[in-house]
Design a protein around this motif. Structure first.
Motif, PDB file in Angstrom:
ATOM      1  N   ALA A   1      25.233  36.618  55.219  1.00 32.81           N
ATOM      2  CA  ALA A   1      24.237  35.548  55.358  1.00 32.81           C
ATOM      3  C   ALA A   1      22.828  36.120  55.366  1.00 32.81           C
ATOM      4  O   ALA A   1      21.904  35.552  54.765  1.00 32.81           O
ATOM      5  N   ALA A   2      22.651  37.237  56.054  1.00 26.88           N
ATOM      6  CA  ALA A   2      21.321  37.854  56.131  1.00 26.88           C
ATOM      7  C   ALA A   2      20.881  38.394  54.770  1.00 26.88           C
ATOM      8  O   ALA A   2      19.701  38.341  54.423  1.00 26.88           O
ATOM      9  N   ALA A   3      21.839  38.898  54.009  1.00 20.96           N
ATOM     10  CA  ALA A   3      21.513  39.473  52.702  1.00 20.96           C
ATOM     11  C   ALA A   3      21.253  38.406  51.654  1.00 20.96           C
ATOM     12  O   ALA A   3      20.543  38.651  50.664  1.00 20.96           O
ATOM     13  N   GLY A   4      21.832  37.210  51.849  1.00 20.92           N
ATOM     14  CA  GLY A   4      21.623  36.130  50.889  1.00 20.92           C
ATOM     15  C   GLY A   4      22.171  36.476  49.524  1.00 20.92           C
ATOM     16  O   GLY A   4      23.321  36.882  49.381  1.00 20.92           O
ATOM     17  N   SER A   5      21.332  36.364  48.495  1.00 26.26           N
ATOM     18  CA  SER A   5      21.770  36.629  47.128  1.00 26.26           C
ATOM     19  C   SER A   5      22.156  38.091  46.908  1.00 26.26           C
ATOM     20  O   SER A   5      22.799  38.433  45.910  1.00 26.26           O
ATOM     21  N   ALA A   6      21.788  38.959  47.841  1.00 25.81           N
ATOM     22  CA  ALA A   6      22.145  40.375  47.745  1.00 25.81           C
ATOM     23  C   ALA A   6      23.431  40.679  48.505  1.00 25.81           C
ATOM     24  O   ALA A   6      23.669  41.818  48.903  1.00 25.81           O
ATOM     25  N   TRP A   7      24.272  39.660  48.702  1.00 29.01           N
ATOM     26  CA  TRP A   7      25.494  39.842  49.486  1.00 29.01           C
ATOM     27  C   TRP A   7      26.411  40.904  48.893  1.00 29.01           C
ATOM     28  O   TRP A   7      27.170  41.547  49.621  1.00 29.01           O
ATOM     29  N   MET A   8      26.332  41.114  47.571  1.00 26.87           N
ATOM     30  CA  MET A   8      27.177  42.126  46.940  1.00 26.87           C
ATOM     31  C   MET A   8      26.871  43.515  47.473  1.00 26.87           C
ATOM     32  O   MET A   8      27.743  44.375  47.526  1.00 26.87           O
ATOM     33  N   THR A   9      25.617  43.734  47.879  1.00 27.40           N
ATOM     34  CA  THR A   9      25.251  45.029  48.457  1.00 27.40           C
ATOM     35  C   THR A   9      26.017  45.261  49.748  1.00 27.40           C
ATOM     36  O   THR A   9      26.523  46.369  50.002  1.00 27.40           O
ATOM     37  N   VAL A  10      26.106  44.228  50.577  1.00 26.44           N
ATOM     38  CA  VAL A  10      26.881  44.321  51.821  1.00 26.44           C
ATOM     39  C   VAL A  10      28.339  44.593  51.497  1.00 26.44           C
ATOM     40  O   VAL A  10      28.986  45.447  52.118  1.00 26.44           O
ATOM     41  N   SER A  11      28.865  43.877  50.510  1.00 27.09           N
ATOM     42  CA  SER A  11      30.260  44.043  50.118  1.00 27.09           C
ATOM     43  C   SER A  11      30.528  45.466  49.638  1.00 27.09           C
ATOM     44  O   SER A  11      31.533  46.080  50.009  1.00 27.09           O
ATOM     45  N   GLU A  12      29.619  45.996  48.830  1.00 24.06           N
ATOM     46  CA  GLU A  12      29.794  47.352  48.308  1.00 24.06           C
ATOM     47  C   GLU A  12      29.758  48.391  49.424  1.00 24.06           C
ATOM     48  O   GLU A  12      30.547  49.352  49.413  1.00 24.06           O
ATOM     49  N   GLN A  13      28.848  48.213  50.382  1.00 28.54           N
ATOM     50  CA  GLN A  13      28.776  49.150  51.497  1.00 28.54           C
ATOM     51  C   GLN A  13      30.033  49.076  52.364  1.00 28.54           C
ATOM     52  O   GLN A  13      30.554  50.100  52.819  1.00 28.54           O
ATOM     53  N   ALA A  14      30.524  47.841  52.598  1.00 25.71           N
ATOM     54  CA  ALA A  14      31.738  47.673  53.390  1.00 25.71           C
ATOM     55  C   ALA A  14      32.939  48.290  52.675  1.00 25.71           C
ATOM     56  O   ALA A  14      33.802  48.916  53.312  1.00 25.71           O
ATOM     57  N   GLU A  15      32.995  48.128  51.363  1.00 22.92           N
ATOM     58  CA  GLU A  15      34.094  48.725  50.604  1.00 22.92           C
ATOM     59  C   GLU A  15      33.995  50.242  50.601  1.00 22.92           C
ATOM     60  O   GLU A  15      35.013  50.931  50.607  1.00 22.92           O
ATOM     61  N   TRP A  16      32.754  50.765  50.610  1.00 16.60           N
ATOM     62  CA  TRP A  16      32.563  52.213  50.682  1.00 16.60           C
ATOM     63  C   TRP A  16      33.121  52.759  51.995  1.00 16.60           C
ATOM     64  O   TRP A  16      33.828  53.769  52.012  1.00 16.60           O
ATOM     65  N   VAL A  17      32.824  52.069  53.092  1.00 15.09           N
ATOM     66  CA  VAL A  17      33.366  52.471  54.397  1.00 15.09           C
ATOM     67  C   VAL A  17      34.891  52.377  54.379  1.00 15.09           C
ATOM     68  O   VAL A  17      35.587  53.273  54.884  1.00 15.09           O
ATOM     69  N   SER A  18      35.407  51.311  53.776  1.00 20.30           N
ATOM     70  CA  SER A  18      36.856  51.132  53.684  1.00 20.30           C
ATOM     71  C   SER A  18      37.499  52.273  52.902  1.00 20.30           C
ATOM     72  O   SER A  18      38.564  52.777  53.273  1.00 20.30           O
ATOM     73  N   ASP A  19      36.839  52.702  51.828  1.00 18.83           N
ATOM     74  CA  ASP A  19      37.375  53.812  51.030  1.00 18.83           C
ATOM     75  C   ASP A  19      37.402  55.100  51.841  1.00 18.83           C
ATOM     76  O   ASP A  19      38.358  55.886  51.740  1.00 18.83           O
ATOM     77  N   ILE A  20      36.356  55.336  52.631  1.00 17.18           N
ATOM     78  CA  ILE A  20      36.329  56.530  53.476  1.00 17.18           C
ATOM     79  C   ILE A  20      37.510  56.516  54.449  1.00 17.18           C
ATOM     80  O   ILE A  20      38.192  57.533  54.645  1.00 17.18           O
ATOM     81  N   VAL A  21      37.748  55.356  55.055  1.00 15.76           N
ATOM     82  CA  VAL A  21      38.874  55.223  55.984  1.00 15.76           C
ATOM     83  C   VAL A  21      40.190  55.504  55.262  1.00 15.76           C
ATOM     84  O   VAL A  21      41.074  56.192  55.794  1.00 15.76           O
ATOM     85  N   LYS A  22      40.327  54.996  54.045  1.00 16.56           N
ATOM     86  CA  LYS A  22      41.546  55.235  53.271  1.00 16.56           C
ATOM     87  C   LYS A  22      41.758  56.715  53.020  1.00 16.56           C
ATOM     88  O   LYS A  22      42.874  57.235  53.151  1.00 16.56           O
ATOM     89  N   TYR A  23      40.674  57.423  52.659  1.00 14.53           N
ATOM     90  CA  TYR A  23      40.795  58.858  52.393  1.00 14.53           C
ATOM     91  C   TYR A  23      41.183  59.620  53.655  1.00 14.53           C
ATOM     92  O   TYR A  23      41.988  60.567  53.602  1.00 14.53           O
ATOM     93  N   VAL A  24      40.610  59.217  54.776  1.00 12.45           N
ATOM     94  CA  VAL A  24      40.961  59.860  56.044  1.00 12.45           C
ATOM     95  C   VAL A  24      42.430  59.639  56.362  1.00 12.45           C
ATOM     96  O   VAL A  24      43.143  60.573  56.770  1.00 12.45           O
ATOM     97  N   ILE A  25      42.898  58.400  56.165  1.00 12.03           N
ATOM     98  CA  ILE A  25      44.302  58.083  56.432  1.00 12.03           C
ATOM     99  C   ILE A  25      45.219  58.882  55.515  1.00 12.03           C
ATOM    100  O   ILE A  25      46.236  59.439  55.955  1.00 12.03           O
ATOM    101  N   ILE A  26      44.860  58.982  54.238  1.00 15.12           N
ATOM    102  CA  ILE A  26      45.664  59.749  53.282  1.00 15.12           C
ATOM    103  C   ILE A  26      45.720  61.216  53.706  1.00 15.12           C
ATOM    104  O   ILE A  26      46.785  61.852  53.649  1.00 15.12           O
ATOM    105  N   ALA A  27      44.589  61.763  54.140  1.00 16.34           N
ATOM    106  CA  ALA A  27      44.553  63.158  54.578  1.00 16.34           C
ATOM    107  C   ALA A  27      45.450  63.373  55.796  1.00 16.34           C
ATOM    108  O   ALA A  27      46.204  64.354  55.871  1.00 16.34           O
ATOM    109  N   ILE A  28      45.375  62.440  56.740  1.00 13.22           N
ATOM    110  CA  ILE A  28      46.213  62.544  57.940  1.00 13.22           C
ATOM    111  C   ILE A  28      47.689  62.464  57.574  1.00 13.22           C
ATOM    112  O   ILE A  28      48.516  63.252  58.065  1.00 13.22           O
ATOM    113  N   VAL A  29      48.020  61.532  56.685  1.00  7.73           N
ATOM    114  CA  VAL A  29      49.411  61.378  56.250  1.00  7.73           C
ATOM    115  C   VAL A  29      49.898  62.650  55.555  1.00  7.73           C
ATOM    116  O   VAL A  29      51.036  63.094  55.764  1.00  7.73           O
TER     117      VAL A  29
END
Length: 226
Positions: free
Chosen positions: A161-189
């Motif tokens: 909501a705060a980003a408005g029309s730039a909401w994709m930027t928020v989405s991309e940053q959130a997905e970037w964090v999600s990818d980092i978590v995935k890599y950490v999980i894969i490494a642990i596994v």
């Protein structure tokens, strides 16, 4: 996929957000990192309001979580212990007591992880399965899921909501964090898998081979190989 979500939410509003998050909880590859910021964005272009979007998303989260909780409940401790006590599982280093110990730990100390994991990508949905297997109190499960999901949904919807029309930027940053978590999980596994192979599978295979050799010499089949 973003266009599909956009059109769906634009047409059905709160219902679409609740439905998408419900599906996301059951089928994690659908990204809440896209749905939630997009839902927040729609509060700037439609008559939807931020609290309504958060409530709809949280309702979808709780309902979806109970699907996986039910799967865990059906699996049950007894069924898992019987499965891991089969010969193929024993050869892979598993023991039925491992399952019992894991469930007992979750029952004693792990229930709070349901709350914490609701704010962690990837595992936020899957944590419902061990909760169901451990027969976590449904009221406590609902409360922890509600609070944890509300925090996650509030953050991403508010940023969208705060980003408005730039909401994709928020989405991309959130997905970037999600990818980092995935890599950490894969490494642990990977580390756990190597440890498991060295400490459990290789010794079990050696024991099995020695038992088979002894059996061929004596003409008797060991009980654990039957």
């Amino acid at each position: 996929m973003e266009e599909l979500f956009f059109n769906f939410i634009n047409q059905f509003g709160y219902v679409a957000i609740g439905a998408l998050i419900f599906i996301e909880n059951v089928f994690p590859p659908i990204p809440s990192e896209v749905i939630l910021p997009l839902g927040g964005f729609f509060t700037t272009t439609t008559d939807m309001v931020l609290p309504g979007v958060i409530i709809a998303a949280t309702c979808g989260s709780v309902l979806g979580a109970f699907i996986l909780y039910g799967i865990g409940w059906v699996l049950s401790r007894e069924r898992l212990m019987r499965f891991f006590n089969t010969r193929p599982m024993r050869l892979l280093g598993f023991k039925d007591t491992d399952i019992a110990s894991a469930i007992d730990w979750f029952d004693r100390k792990g229930q709070f992880t349901v709350l914490i994991c609701r704010c962690i990508p990837v595992v936020r949905s899957l944590i419902s399965i061990p909760a169901g297997t451990a027969r976590m109190n449904p009221v406590k499960f609902t409360l922890f899921t509600l609070v944890g999901s509300a925090v996650w949904n509030t953050v991403l919807c508010s940023l969208g909501a705060a980003a408005g029309s730039a909401w994709m930027t928020v989405s991309e940053q959130a997905e970037w964090v999600s990818d980092i978590v995935k890599y950490v999980i894969i490494a642990i596994v990977a580390v756990v898998a190597v440890f498991w192979i060295v400490k459990r599978i290789i010794p079990n295979l050696r024991q099995e081979r020695n038992a088979a050799k002894d059996a061929s010499e004596t003409g008797h089949t060991p009980k654990h190989m039957r």
